[in-house]
Write an enzyme that holds these catalytic residues in place. Structure first.
Site, short mmCIF file in Angstrom:
data_model
loop_
_atom_site.label_atom_id
_atom_site.label_comp_id
_atom_site.label_asym_id
_atom_site.label_seq_id
_atom_site.Cartn_x
_atom_site.Cartn_y
_atom_site.Cartn_z
NE ARG A 1 44.11 53.14 9.26
CZ ARG A 1 43.04 52.77 9.96
NH1 ARG A 1 42.56 53.56 10.90
NH2 ARG A 1 42.49 51.60 9.76
CB SER B 1 43.51 49.89 3.95
OG SER B 1 42.62 49.08 4.67
CD GLU C 1 46.01 52.96 5.90
OE1 GLU C 1 46.97 52.21 6.15
OE2 GLU C 1 44.84 52.68 6.16
N1 EPU Z 1 32.71 45.98 1.40
C1 EPU Z 1 32.22 45.66 0.17
N2 EPU Z 1 32.84 44.66 -0.53
C2 EPU Z 1 33.90 43.98 -0.04
C3 EPU Z 1 34.41 44.30 1.23
C4 EPU Z 1 33.80 45.32 1.95
O1 EPU Z 1 31.25 46.25 -0.30
O2 EPU Z 1 34.41 43.10 -0.75
C5 EPU Z 1 32.05 47.07 2.16
C6 EPU Z 1 31.06 46.56 3.17
O3 EPU Z 1 29.97 47.46 3.16
C7 EPU Z 1 31.79 46.69 4.48
C8 EPU Z 1 32.63 47.93 4.22
O4 EPU Z 1 33.01 47.83 2.85
O5 EPU Z 1 30.91 46.86 5.54
C9 EPU Z 1 33.82 48.09 5.10
O6 EPU Z 1 34.69 46.97 4.98
P1 EPU Z 1 35.61 46.50 6.19
O7 EPU Z 1 34.78 46.31 7.42
O8 EPU Z 1 36.43 45.34 5.74
O9 EPU Z 1 36.53 47.73 6.50
P2 EPU Z 1 37.29 48.82 5.60
O10 EPU Z 1 36.60 50.11 5.82
O11 EPU Z 1 37.45 48.38 4.19
C10 EPU Z 1 38.83 49.53 7.57
C11 EPU Z 1 40.29 49.83 7.78
C12 EPU Z 1 41.08 48.54 8.01
C13 EPU Z 1 40.48 47.79 9.19
C14 EPU Z 1 38.99 47.51 8.90
C15 EPU Z 1 38.28 46.86 10.06
C16 EPU Z 1 40.80 51.87 6.57
C17 EPU Z 1 41.52 52.48 5.43
N3 EPU Z 1 40.87 50.55 6.66
O12 EPU Z 1 38.71 48.84 6.32
O13 EPU Z 1 42.41 48.92 8.34
O14 EPU Z 1 41.15 46.58 9.43
O15 EPU Z 1 38.32 48.77 8.63
O16 EPU Z 1 38.04 47.82 11.04
O17 EPU Z 1 40.21 52.59 7.37
C18 EPU Z 1 44.54 49.41 7.34
O18 EPU Z 1 44.42 50.56 7.77
O19 EPU Z 1 45.54 49.06 6.66
C19 EPU Z 1 43.48 48.45 7.59
C20 EPU Z 1 43.54 47.22 7.11
#
Ligand code: EPU
Length: 336
Positions: free
Chosen positions: A160, A234, A331
């Site tokens: 990012r 995010s 972010e």
């Molecule tokens: N998780 C929890 N509880 C929840 C939701 C998630 O514990 O309620 C944990 C789980 O272990 C899950 C992990 O968090 O495996 C990661 O969650 P998720 O796959 O939803 O991804 P994220 O890391 O929270 C990132 C990006 C998103 C992107 C998703 C999918 C960043 C800051 N965010 O989110 O990007 O859509 O992965 O690849 O890196 C954005 O940048 O605005 C954005 C939405």
């Protein structure tokens, strides 16, 4: 004064002194010579999907980037290079590539915003980042008035992050981006949510259309409906910590996931920390809350103020710090 904050996806925040729509390079040049003469502050706006405009608004000129055009500039039997105007809507471009079976960005389906923001933020989702397919970026240097092409390496992409986000580089305005995509099927279905989507449905060899459809379903289940509430996706980045720091954290909080990044470092999911360590999932204050299906996403009722978002964000940052000693990084960009 003209509408600014209310036109972002958060639908929060004050107005700008003026907003100019930029539909061509000559208009961009003209507007920049005007701000240079007047010493007026400026802000280049894409889709407004990663911003929080403060309640006081912005005392300066907002340039709404609207330079369009999608053109194949190189094609051979296995790949294409497509040059796309910064003002094109990102997801419309993704749909265009999927229709033609040009592989590379199907996992980035449904990300709000414009093409011009893709290199700035190095947008990413489901195992793919914009940097994986960006060949070069055409920029306007607002200080010199020159247009030049930056190579992939010159953009110095990070998680990012890019050259364009760093202090001192804000006068480089993205006007078009060249993407190198492949005609050879390259499904990227390793990300947990995507892999389980196909396993559950017993789909063994998903095509590009299947992948786009899967992402649409996965995202609509995890992200708020923009027609009902304000959000900028995010709100923070996932923290990157050293292996030894991770060892300390996982001893305190068993089960904390980790994803390797550069050697010696891992990325830890902040959503997991907010959910399992801080117990903040769904927490609400002054009409702003940590989304119940994905706590990394802040959502705000349409009548909330930027001050309310900033207040909740500070509270969350302190809670994470007191439990983990990690200083989380936003972010979302604050403007005003
Ligand atoms: N998780 C929890 N509880 C929840 C939701 C998630 O514990 O309620 C944990 C789980 O272990 C899950 C992990 O968090 O495996 C990661 O969650 P998720 O796959 O939803 O991804 P994220 O890391 O929270 C990132 C990006 C998103 C992107 C998703 C999918 C960043 C800051 N965010 O989110 O990007 O859509 O992965 O690849 O890196 C954005 O940048 O605005 C954005 C939405």
């Amino acid at each position: 004064m003209e509408r600014f904050g209310q036109d972002t996806t958060f639908r929060i925040g004050g107005d700008a002194s003026r907003v100019a729509f930029i539909d061509s390079l000559p208009t961009l040049k003209h507007e920049f010579s005007r701000v240079k003469e007047n010493g007026e502050p400026f802000f280049v706006l894409g889709g407004g999907s990663n911003l929080l405009v403060l309640d006081s608004g912005f005392a300066g000129a907002v340039f709404k980037m609207g330079i369009r055009g999608t053109e194949i500039i190189h094609e051979d039997s296995s790949s294409v290079v497509v040059k796309v105007g910064a003002g094109e809507v990102w997801d419309e471009f993704v749909a265009w590539t999927v229709e033609r079976e040009f592989w590379g960005i199907e996992n980035l389906s449904c990300i709000p915003g414009t093409v011009g923001a893709a290199p700035v933020q190095n947008i990413g989702a489901y195992g793919v980042e914009a940097k994986d397919v960006i060949e070069s970026v055409e920029v306007f240097n607002a200080k010199t008035g020159e247009v030049s092409k930056m190579t992939h390496d010159e953009c110095s992409f990070g998680y990012r992050d890019s050259f364009f986000k760093r202090q001192g580089n804000k006068h480089f305005v993205v006007i078009s981006v060249a993407f190198k995509l492949t005609k050879i099927p390259q499904p990227n279905v390793g990300y947990k949510d995507v892999a389980s989507f196909f396993t559950e449905r017993e789909i063994k060899n998903p095509g590009i259309i299947d992948i786009r459809s899967a992402i649409v379903v996965i995202r609509s289940a995890k992200f708020p409906n923009l027609n009902k509430e304000g959000t900028a996706g995010s709100f923070w980045k996932n923290p990157v910590v050293s292996n030894s720091e991770y060892e300390r954290l996982v001893t305190l909080y068993p089960g904390l996931p980790a994803f390797p990044t550069s050697p010696g470092y891992v990325k830890v999911p902040l959503a997991w920390i907010l959910d399992n360590v801080c117990g903040l999932k769904g927490y609400t204050q002054d009409g702003v809350r940590l989304f119940e299906k994905q706590p990394l996403v802040l959502v705000a009722q349409f009548n909330a103020r930027a001050e309310d978002v900033v207040g909740l964000a500070k509270k969350v940052e302190l809670a994470v710090f007191s439990k983990t000693q990690i200083q989380i990084e936003r972010e979302v960009e604050y403007v005003g």
